[in-house]
Design a protein around this motif. Sequence first.
Motif, PDB file in Angstrom:
ATOM      1  N   VAL A 171      15.806 -15.738  -7.127  1.00 21.75           N
ATOM      2  CA  VAL A 171      16.300 -14.658  -6.159  1.00 21.75           C
ATOM      3  C   VAL A 171      17.562 -13.983  -6.902  1.00 21.75           C
ATOM      4  O   VAL A 171      18.410 -14.953  -7.242  1.00 21.75           O
ATOM      5  CB  VAL A 171      16.435 -15.207  -4.898  1.00 21.75           C
ATOM      6  N   VAL A 172      17.670 -12.797  -6.794  1.00 16.03           N
ATOM      7  CA  VAL A 172      18.900 -12.090  -7.497  1.00 16.03           C
ATOM      8  C   VAL A 172      20.072 -12.258  -6.348  1.00 16.03           C
ATOM      9  O   VAL A 172      19.779 -11.656  -5.344  1.00 16.03           O
ATOM     10  CB  VAL A 172      18.632 -10.647  -7.862  1.00 16.03           C
ATOM     11  N   VAL A 173      21.119 -12.850  -6.680  1.00 18.33           N
ATOM     12  CA  VAL A 173      22.204 -12.880  -5.605  1.00 18.33           C
ATOM     13  C   VAL A 173      23.259 -11.787  -6.138  1.00 18.33           C
ATOM     14  O   VAL A 173      24.207 -11.719  -5.252  1.00 18.33           O
ATOM     15  CB  VAL A 173      22.741 -14.522  -5.664  1.00 18.33           C
ATOM     16  N   GLU A 174      23.398 -11.319  -7.329  1.00 18.25           N
ATOM     17  CA  GLU A 174      24.321 -10.403  -7.570  1.00 18.25           C
ATOM     18  C   GLU A 174      23.681  -9.531  -8.705  1.00 18.25           C
ATOM     19  O   GLU A 174      23.274  -9.895  -9.777  1.00 18.25           O
ATOM     20  CB  GLU A 174      25.540 -10.896  -8.115  1.00 18.25           C
ATOM     21  N   ASP A 175      23.627  -8.074  -8.467  1.00 19.99           N
ATOM     22  CA  ASP A 175      23.245  -7.216  -9.518  1.00 19.99           C
ATOM     23  C   ASP A 175      24.148  -6.057 -10.140  1.00 19.99           C
ATOM     24  O   ASP A 175      24.008  -5.277 -10.827  1.00 19.99           O
ATOM     25  CB  ASP A 175      21.807  -6.287  -9.121  1.00 19.99           C
ATOM     26  N   PHE A 176      25.461  -6.542  -9.345  1.00 21.34           N
ATOM     27  CA  PHE A 176      26.648  -5.253  -9.726  1.00 21.34           C
ATOM     28  C   PHE A 176      26.454  -3.851  -9.461  1.00 21.34           C
ATOM     29  O   PHE A 176      27.160  -3.046  -9.883  1.00 21.34           O
ATOM     30  CB  PHE A 176      27.106  -5.561 -11.228  1.00 21.34           C
ATOM     31  N   GLU A 177      25.455  -3.562  -8.755  1.00 18.09           N
ATOM     32  CA  GLU A 177      25.168  -2.182  -8.439  1.00 18.09           C
ATOM     33  C   GLU A 177      25.713  -1.518  -7.448  1.00 18.09           C
ATOM     34  O   GLU A 177      26.429  -0.318  -7.289  1.00 18.09           O
ATOM     35  CB  GLU A 177      23.627  -1.838  -8.073  1.00 18.09           C
ATOM     36  N   THR A 178      26.194  -2.240  -6.346  1.00 26.37           N
ATOM     37  CA  THR A 178      26.810  -1.767  -5.174  1.00 26.37           C
ATOM     38  C   THR A 178      28.227  -2.709  -5.186  1.00 26.37           C
ATOM     39  O   THR A 178      28.994  -2.530  -4.132  1.00 26.37           O
ATOM     40  CB  THR A 178      26.159  -2.048  -3.956  1.00 26.37           C
ATOM     41  N   SER A 179      28.593  -3.384  -6.081  1.00 27.59           N
ATOM     42  CA  SER A 179      29.917  -4.398  -5.667  1.00 27.59           C
ATOM     43  C   SER A 179      31.086  -3.660  -5.943  1.00 27.59           C
ATOM     44  O   SER A 179      30.958  -2.445  -6.529  1.00 27.59           O
ATOM     45  CB  SER A 179      29.603  -5.689  -6.664  1.00 27.59           C
ATOM     46  N   MET A 197      14.251  -6.515 -16.407  1.00 27.45           N
ATOM     47  CA  MET A 197      13.228  -5.340 -15.524  1.00 27.45           C
ATOM     48  C   MET A 197      13.862  -5.309 -13.939  1.00 27.45           C
ATOM     49  O   MET A 197      13.963  -6.166 -13.483  1.00 27.45           O
ATOM     50  CB  MET A 197      11.793  -5.814 -15.745  1.00 27.45           C
ATOM     51  N   PRO A 198      13.617  -4.293 -13.172  1.00 30.79           N
ATOM     52  CA  PRO A 198      13.886  -4.127 -12.002  1.00 30.79           C
ATOM     53  C   PRO A 198      13.224  -5.077 -11.256  1.00 30.79           C
ATOM     54  O   PRO A 198      12.046  -5.372 -11.577  1.00 30.79           O
ATOM     55  CB  PRO A 198      13.827  -2.537 -11.632  1.00 30.79           C
ATOM     56  N   GLU A 199      13.670  -5.572 -10.200  1.00 32.57           N
ATOM     57  CA  GLU A 199      12.759  -6.426  -9.465  1.00 32.57           C
ATOM     58  C   GLU A 199      12.287  -5.667  -8.148  1.00 32.57           C
ATOM     59  O   GLU A 199      13.226  -5.138  -7.021  1.00 32.57           O
ATOM     60  CB  GLU A 199      14.010  -7.656  -8.582  1.00 32.57           C
ATOM     61  N   GLU A 200      11.094  -5.204  -8.005  1.00 31.59           N
ATOM     62  CA  GLU A 200      10.687  -4.580  -7.068  1.00 31.59           C
ATOM     63  C   GLU A 200      10.364  -5.049  -5.724  1.00 31.59           C
ATOM     64  O   GLU A 200      10.518  -4.385  -4.828  1.00 31.59           O
ATOM     65  CB  GLU A 200       8.909  -4.136  -7.778  1.00 31.59           C
ATOM     66  N   GLY A 229      18.901  -6.193  -7.342  1.00 35.45           N
ATOM     67  CA  GLY A 229      18.033  -6.098  -8.650  1.00 35.45           C
ATOM     68  C   GLY A 229      16.841  -4.938  -8.565  1.00 35.45           C
ATOM     69  O   GLY A 229      16.332  -5.000  -9.701  1.00 35.45           O
ATOM     70  N   LYS A 230      16.625  -4.357  -7.563  1.00 35.34           N
ATOM     71  CA  LYS A 230      15.940  -3.001  -7.564  1.00 35.34           C
ATOM     72  C   LYS A 230      16.082  -2.098  -8.538  1.00 35.34           C
ATOM     73  O   LYS A 230      15.316  -1.317  -8.975  1.00 35.34           O
ATOM     74  CB  LYS A 230      15.634  -2.585  -6.199  1.00 35.34           C
ATOM     75  N   THR A 231      17.507  -1.904  -8.666  1.00 31.47           N
ATOM     76  CA  THR A 231      17.826  -0.582  -9.625  1.00 31.47           C
ATOM     77  C   THR A 231      18.908  -1.416 -10.751  1.00 31.47           C
ATOM     78  O   THR A 231      19.017  -2.520 -10.414  1.00 31.47           O
ATOM     79  CB  THR A 231      18.713   0.132  -9.040  1.00 31.47           C
TER      80      THR A 231
END
Length: 294
Positions: free
Chosen positions: A47-55, A106-109, A116-118
């Motif tokens: 499970v992705v808990v942080e992807d830094f995309e919207t933080s 790779m992105p998480e679909e 993690g989707k982007t």
Amino acid sequence: MKQYKKSAPMALISAVVIVFGMTAKQADSRVMTNVAPDLSGEELRAVVVEDFETSQITTEINGDGWYAETNPKKYEKAETEAKLKRKDPVLTLEMKFIPGGPNDLMPEEWSVTDKGKTKEKVLGVKFKFRYPGPNVVNLLVPKEVDWKNKKPYLRMNYATGKEEQERGLQLPGKAKAISLWVHGRGNPYELEAWIEDYRGDTHILRFGSVDFVGWRPMKAYIPANIPQTSESYPQIRASRITRLVLRAQTNHHYEELITDTYFFFDQIKCLTDTYEVNFDGQDLHDLFDGNEKK
């Protein structure tokens, strides 16, 4: 031909063995209900808990977002600007999000957390100490959000007597390991993650040396003695990451410890068992509290 009669104690032991054998084949659930458990007592997933995309990044300790601090602490005020520059033990401390990422990520679909989707941003930190030694950089995480309903997660602060939203990246389920991508430039530092369990105790997980060049995935296993379950429902009690720590390796030449230092981080994941026992009426408490589900 001798015949052996089974004594009463032996019969009792045999019955216990049979019952235990039957129980061992059932799903592993400590919360027993009158409805049989689901198909499996274990549901492992990454499970992705942080992807830094919207933080966000904050410069205030009480703000919501990633926050950087050092030990020794950076001087914030001095009698004069010249004195500040002359005595500040931390010459540079800066953190920002920049475009980039490891090519192998790779992105998480089908992300259950919608993270993690982007894959467009990474978290970067730059620092420089004036003196060599056991210097430390702490990266404090944003304030805690429930991984299921995406709402602020409140905990009781017994010092103030109020429920407050504290810093934490919530780890879904019974977490077994944590991984993240690290980009280094050959600087002699060790990486740690500080984990706080639901009882409020902090545990330090060591990823190891980040004295390498380029992107590398790193992982640390969560010890089984960290409490993550309870006897009552909900059984799973989530732990949380409270900070990432970069700790200088003092056995290196001092020049390497007082130079401009860069590190970059991407996608924090946890390997976890998200299984939770289901039973008839398990959502009645939500109705009682006026939180009717759609």
